[in-house]
Design a protein around this motif. Sequence first.
Motif, PDB file in Angstrom:
ATOM      1  N   SER A  97      -7.147   4.447  -1.834  1.00  0.00           N
ATOM      2  CA  SER A  97      -5.687   4.442  -1.678  1.00  0.00           C
ATOM      3  C   SER A  97      -5.051   3.632  -2.808  1.00  0.00           C
ATOM      4  O   SER A  97      -5.678   2.768  -3.407  1.00  0.00           O
ATOM      5  CB  SER A  97      -5.270   3.900  -0.312  1.00  0.00           C
TER       6      SER A  97
ATOM      7  N   VAL B 243       0.860  -1.173   0.000  1.00  0.00           N
ATOM      8  CA  VAL B 243       0.000   0.000   0.000  1.00  0.00           C
ATOM      9  C   VAL B 243       0.899   1.226   0.000  1.00  0.00           C
ATOM     10  O   VAL B 243       1.988   1.201   0.583  1.00  0.00           O
ATOM     11  CB  VAL B 243      -0.917   0.002   1.248  1.00  0.00           C
TER      12      VAL B 243
ATOM     13  N   CYS C 240      -2.144   1.042  -4.348  1.00  0.00           N
ATOM     14  CA  CYS C 240      -1.358  -0.112  -3.937  1.00  0.00           C
ATOM     15  C   CYS C 240      -0.661  -0.677  -5.174  1.00  0.00           C
ATOM     16  O   CYS C 240      -0.966  -0.297  -6.300  1.00  0.00           O
ATOM     17  CB  CYS C 240      -2.230  -1.165  -3.263  1.00  0.00           C
TER      18      CYS C 240
ATOM     19  N   VAL D  43      -9.592  -7.616  -0.156  1.00  0.00           N
ATOM     20  CA  VAL D  43      -9.538  -6.300  -0.773  1.00  0.00           C
ATOM     21  C   VAL D  43      -9.815  -6.455  -2.264  1.00  0.00           C
ATOM     22  O   VAL D  43      -9.385  -7.434  -2.880  1.00  0.00           O
ATOM     23  CB  VAL D  43      -8.169  -5.615  -0.519  1.00  0.00           C
TER      24      VAL D  43
ATOM     25  N   CYS E 211      -9.422  -4.432  -5.890  1.00  0.00           N
ATOM     26  CA  CYS E 211      -8.658  -3.329  -6.479  1.00  0.00           C
ATOM     27  C   CYS E 211      -8.873  -3.268  -7.983  1.00  0.00           C
ATOM     28  O   CYS E 211      -9.070  -4.294  -8.625  1.00  0.00           O
ATOM     29  CB  CYS E 211      -7.169  -3.515  -6.202  1.00  0.00           C
TER      30      CYS E 211
ATOM     31  N   VAL F 208      -7.466   0.814  -4.486  1.00  0.00           N
ATOM     32  CA  VAL F 208      -8.338   0.025  -3.617  1.00  0.00           C
ATOM     33  C   VAL F 208      -9.774   0.512  -3.826  1.00  0.00           C
ATOM     34  O   VAL F 208     -10.059   1.698  -3.704  1.00  0.00           O
ATOM     35  CB  VAL F 208      -7.932   0.165  -2.131  1.00  0.00           C
TER      36      VAL F 208
ATOM     37  N   MET G 126      -7.537  -1.819   4.311  1.00  0.00           N
ATOM     38  CA  MET G 126      -7.051  -0.980   3.219  1.00  0.00           C
ATOM     39  C   MET G 126      -8.176  -0.016   2.852  1.00  0.00           C
ATOM     40  O   MET G 126      -9.300  -0.450   2.589  1.00  0.00           O
ATOM     41  CB  MET G 126      -6.624  -1.835   2.028  1.00  0.00           C
ATOM     42  N   GLU G 127      -7.873   1.259   2.855  1.00  0.00           N
ATOM     43  CA  GLU G 127      -8.882   2.287   2.629  1.00  0.00           C
ATOM     44  C   GLU G 127      -9.206   2.450   1.144  1.00  0.00           C
ATOM     45  O   GLU G 127      -8.295   2.613   0.332  1.00  0.00           O
ATOM     46  CB  GLU G 127      -8.408   3.628   3.189  1.00  0.00           C
TER      47      GLU G 127
ATOM     48  N   SER H 275      -6.047  -9.542   2.542  1.00  0.00           N
ATOM     49  CA  SER H 275      -5.344  -8.455   3.221  1.00  0.00           C
ATOM     50  C   SER H 275      -5.761  -8.463   4.679  1.00  0.00           C
ATOM     51  O   SER H 275      -6.908  -8.157   5.002  1.00  0.00           O
ATOM     52  CB  SER H 275      -5.675  -7.100   2.600  1.00  0.00           C
TER      53      SER H 275
ATOM     54  N   TRP I 182     -12.757  -2.976   0.808  1.00  0.00           N
ATOM     55  CA  TRP I 182     -12.094  -3.874   1.758  1.00  0.00           C
ATOM     56  C   TRP I 182     -13.176  -4.406   2.674  1.00  0.00           C
ATOM     57  O   TRP I 182     -13.974  -3.635   3.218  1.00  0.00           O
ATOM     58  CB  TRP I 182     -11.046  -3.140   2.594  1.00  0.00           C
TER      59      TRP I 182
END
Length: 113
Positions: free
Chosen positions: A62, A32, A64, A86, A88, A78, A58-59, A54, A81
């Motif tokens: 954000s 991240v 990664c 997570v 993405c 992301v 994980m926000e 994860s 979560w």
Amino acid sequence: MTISSPERYEIAAQEDRSAPRTKLAIPAQMRVSGGRRFQTVVHDLSLSGFSATSINRMEPGSMCWMTLPGLESLAAEVIWWEGNLVGCAFQTLLNPIVHDNILARYRGDGAAR
């Protein structure tokens, strides 16, 4: 009317989200933004994104980077979560040839063929 590259990606990504994702179990690494790299398992993969394990929250929003065996790190955002998983979206769609090679290489148990 010309569609810009980012808009093209968003349209393609939304179209791809309606397609089934391929279930896999690929050992990988994630990092991240501002964090340390950690081991993960990719559970599904499409041209536009993936879901992976994860243990840390994980926000959404954000950035990664996910590294699959034999590939360079792939930048992603992301999206969600939940319950140690997570989801993405890749910043750039995965090359279809790379995607097909990954599918051909791995079975559902993460073992390389």
